[in-house]
Every structure is written in C-alpha cells, then in structure tokens.
Design an enzyme around this catalytic site. Structure first.
Site, PDB file in Angstrom:
ATOM      1  N   GLU A   1      22.407 -69.499 -29.789  1.00 53.76           N
ATOM      2  CA  GLU A   1      21.417 -69.078 -30.658  1.00 53.76           C
ATOM      3  C   GLU A   1      21.750 -67.809 -31.314  1.00 53.76           C
ATOM      4  O   GLU A   1      22.310 -66.937 -30.235  1.00 53.76           O
ATOM      5  CB  GLU A   1      20.102 -69.251 -30.359  1.00 53.76           C
ATOM      6  CG  GLU A   1      19.492 -70.816 -30.074  1.00 53.76           C
ATOM      7  CD  GLU A   1      18.019 -70.823 -29.892  1.00 53.76           C
ATOM      8  OE1 GLU A   1      17.174 -71.386 -30.380  1.00 53.76           O
ATOM      9  OE2 GLU A   1      17.523 -70.315 -28.960  1.00 53.76           O
TER      10      GLU A   1
ATOM     11  N   CYS B   1      12.132 -61.264 -27.208  1.00 54.55           N
ATOM     12  CA  CYS B   1      12.670 -61.054 -25.947  1.00 54.55           C
ATOM     13  C   CYS B   1      12.442 -62.040 -24.666  1.00 54.55           C
ATOM     14  O   CYS B   1      11.357 -62.176 -24.602  1.00 54.55           O
ATOM     15  CB  CYS B   1      12.322 -59.469 -25.440  1.00 54.55           C
ATOM     16  SG  CYS B   1      13.206 -58.781 -24.048  1.00 54.55           S
TER      17      CYS B   1
END
Length: 358
Positions: free
Chosen positions: A91, A340
């Site tokens: 990704e 994150c």
C-alpha cells in the site's frame, strides 16, 4: 526479460550497448520517457526508432504496479492498494498538506520483519524486499493519478514510512534514492525525501548518512531500552544508547535536525516520567519530535488505546519547557485505515502508517 524500470541510468546504458547494440545516447531518450513522461509502452517513445522499440519489446518490459483499489478519506487522504508482478500486495498513501502539496508514504518491503506490537504491519510477517522498480512504481502511480485530478495538486514530499524497514532493504533504497534525486530521473531534492528507520542496521545508517540523499527520521516510540524491548522487540536488538551515539555522528546539513517519531500509547509511554526520560535521551542529538497519537485498530483484542487529551498536552508542554521542539502530528486517513500504524495490505481492507504533513 529485463524489468527496465529496475535499471539505474548507468545500467540502462550498459543494457542498450551490450544487449541491443545501441549507442549510449539512446539511454537518455529512453530514461526520460520512463521517468519524466511516465510511458507504459515502448511504442509511445516517438523519438526512438522503430527498430530499437522492437528490440526493447523483445528484451524488456515496462511494469507498473496494478492499482487494485483506491480509497478516499473524508480528510482528502488517498490510499492505493497495489498488486506487484508476483501478486504480492502493498500500500501507498497520498497525504494532503497546505497549498495543494501532497506527501506520499512509500512502502519498501512486502510485510515487515520488525513485529512492533502497536503496528498492524507487524502482524503480517516479512515476505520479501521490494525492488527499485516496485518502490518507484508507487511514485509513478501517484503522479499519474494526480495529473488527472482537477486541482492538479503537487507531489512534493516522499516519506519511507509505509510497509517495511528501509535499512533492511538498503541496496534497493539507495538505488531508488539515486533515481529520485537524478536530474534525469524523478527530480526530487534530498530535502523532500525522508527515510524512517527503527534503528536496526548500523552500517545502513552510516551509508544513508554519507549519501546525503535524504533526511532521516527515527521511529523511537520509547525512551528506555526496557520499554523499547517490550513494544518493539526486534528493533531493540540495537541498544538504545548505542543507537543514540551513532546518531550523534550522523552527518546533518546546516539547520537540519533528526526527526524522532514517538507514538503516544495511553498508559504505556505517555507519562510525565516518560517525557523526562525522553528529554534526557534526545537532548544528546540535534532533534525534533513528532508526537503521534495512537489510532485504535477497532479490534477487541487491541492491547493499546489513545492517551487522553490532557496527557497528550501535558507531555508536549513538558518537552517544550525543556527546549525540545515537539509537534503533535495529526494522523490523516483513519477512516480508511490509512493512518499511523494501521498498514495491513489486503484486498479486503488494510493500509499504511504515516503522520507526515508538509
């Protein structure tokens, strides 16, 4: 069949001369078509002879990662799930900043060997390193996508903060950085590229520093060796004091500082005592801190939680009181699992891990 995007400029020259019997000047033409005009087909290289194009089609290929899914967050973050030539999934994330500037979060490995307990990527395990063409293919995909966006945002910054530990794939990272920095390549200044590491490869750290090809960020997340060993068991193999000593001799440009990334985990590393320990640690270097608030996974078995707002602000204020620059970074893309620590490439979902603004 040669993956032509996996050749450096010098390697392309050698390939053309020795394999195809071409002149060296052809390398510049072909290189610019590949990296400046983003062509996917040799027949699009209109200033290259038909004979040369035929030879290229016979002996080489242009392979871009396949975009499997594109997810758009409410905050403007865009996440791509990409399939590589062997079917592996990775990704990459585009993070919007001010004035139409975009930061791209890049992956460098399929999976990750570090096993950090707070990161979804760590649950994948390590599959393999990515090649230069796969790493830079993410940038090509992003630029093509942004060229079709009406506002024409600018891809300004690149951060190696996606899947994988960059210093454990150092050779391909260095090849990628040279192509990114090249005036004939993707033309990114070293000041617009950041490589993040957990601190696992002393030799890799030295080579990266000597190259001057990128800024350095350190995934720290704990102020003591004991706590780091608990939440980042494999990264903690390099003793924290030894790591900091290595950073003290890391070559920095004028006014440049090392960015330490510190993920705030409620009740784990967010107390005032942790802040005091952190100040003692990072004050030994030219440092600034990015404080990142933990993004819960939504899994009932998730052992971590975000700190309270009160504890976050108290932590930040203590750092500033001791003259340590600290910025609370807002993680974008949480609603599409692109924030994150949420990176977990899969066709059913998944995502990378950045908290970087321009």
């Amino acid at each position: 069949m040669v993956d032509i995007l996996n050749l450096t400029f010098e390697e392309l020259e050698t390939f053309l001369v020795e394999k195809l019997g071409e002149k060296k000047f052809r390398a510049r033409q072909i290189w610019q078509w590949l990296w400046n005009k983003y062509v996917r087909d040799f027949d699009q290289m209109t200033n290259v002879s038909k004979q040369t194009r035929a030879q290229l089609k016979e002996h080489a290929r242009i392979f871009w990662p396949e975009v499997v899914t594109t997810s758009k967050s409410q905050d403007g973050t865009t996440k791509f799930l990409l399939r590589l030539a062997d079917g592996a999934l990775v990704e990459t994330v585009l993070i919007p900043g001010s004035q139409g500037r975009i930061t791209q979060c890049l992956s460098c490995q399929v999976g990750c060997a570090m096993g950090c307990t707070f990161c979804a990527t760590g649950t994948l395990g390590f599959e393999r390193n990515m090649t230069m063409s796969e790493i830079l293919g993410q940038v090509l995909v992003a630029r093509e996508y942004l060229n079709d966006v009406a506002e024409r945002p600018i891809l300004r910054n690149l951060v190696f903060m996606g899947m994988g530990e960059p210093l454990l794939n150092l050779d391909e990272i260095m090849r990628s950085l040279h192509t990114l920095n090249s005036e004939l390549g993707l033309q990114f200044s070293p000041r617009r590229i950041t490589v993040s590491t957990c601190g696992v490869n002393p030799e890799g750290l030295r080579r990266l520093g000597e190259s001057g090809l990128a800024y350095l960020a350190v995934s720290l997340h704990a102020p003591t060796q004991e706590l780091r060993r608990t939440i980042m068991p494999k990264a903690a193999r390099w003793e924290l004091n030894d790591f900091i000593e290595a950073l003290q001799s890391y070559p920095l440009k004028t006014r440049e500082r090392i960015t330490f990334e510190y993920l705030l985990l409620g009740g784990v590393n967010d107390s005032l005592e942790h802040a005091k320990q952190l100040v003692r640690l990072v004050s030994r270097t030219k440092a600034k801190l990015n404080l990142i608030v933990y993004n819960p996974s939504g899994d009932e078995a998730d052992p971590y939680a975000a700190p309270t707002e009160e504890r976050i602000l108290a932590f930040e204020q203590y750092l500033w009181s001791k003259h340590v620059t600290a910025i609370i970074r807002k993680s974008k893309g949480a609603d599409i699992k692109a924030a994150c620590g949420q990176l977990k490439a899969a066709e059913t979902g998944g995502t990378p891990c950045c908290a970087q603004n321009d």
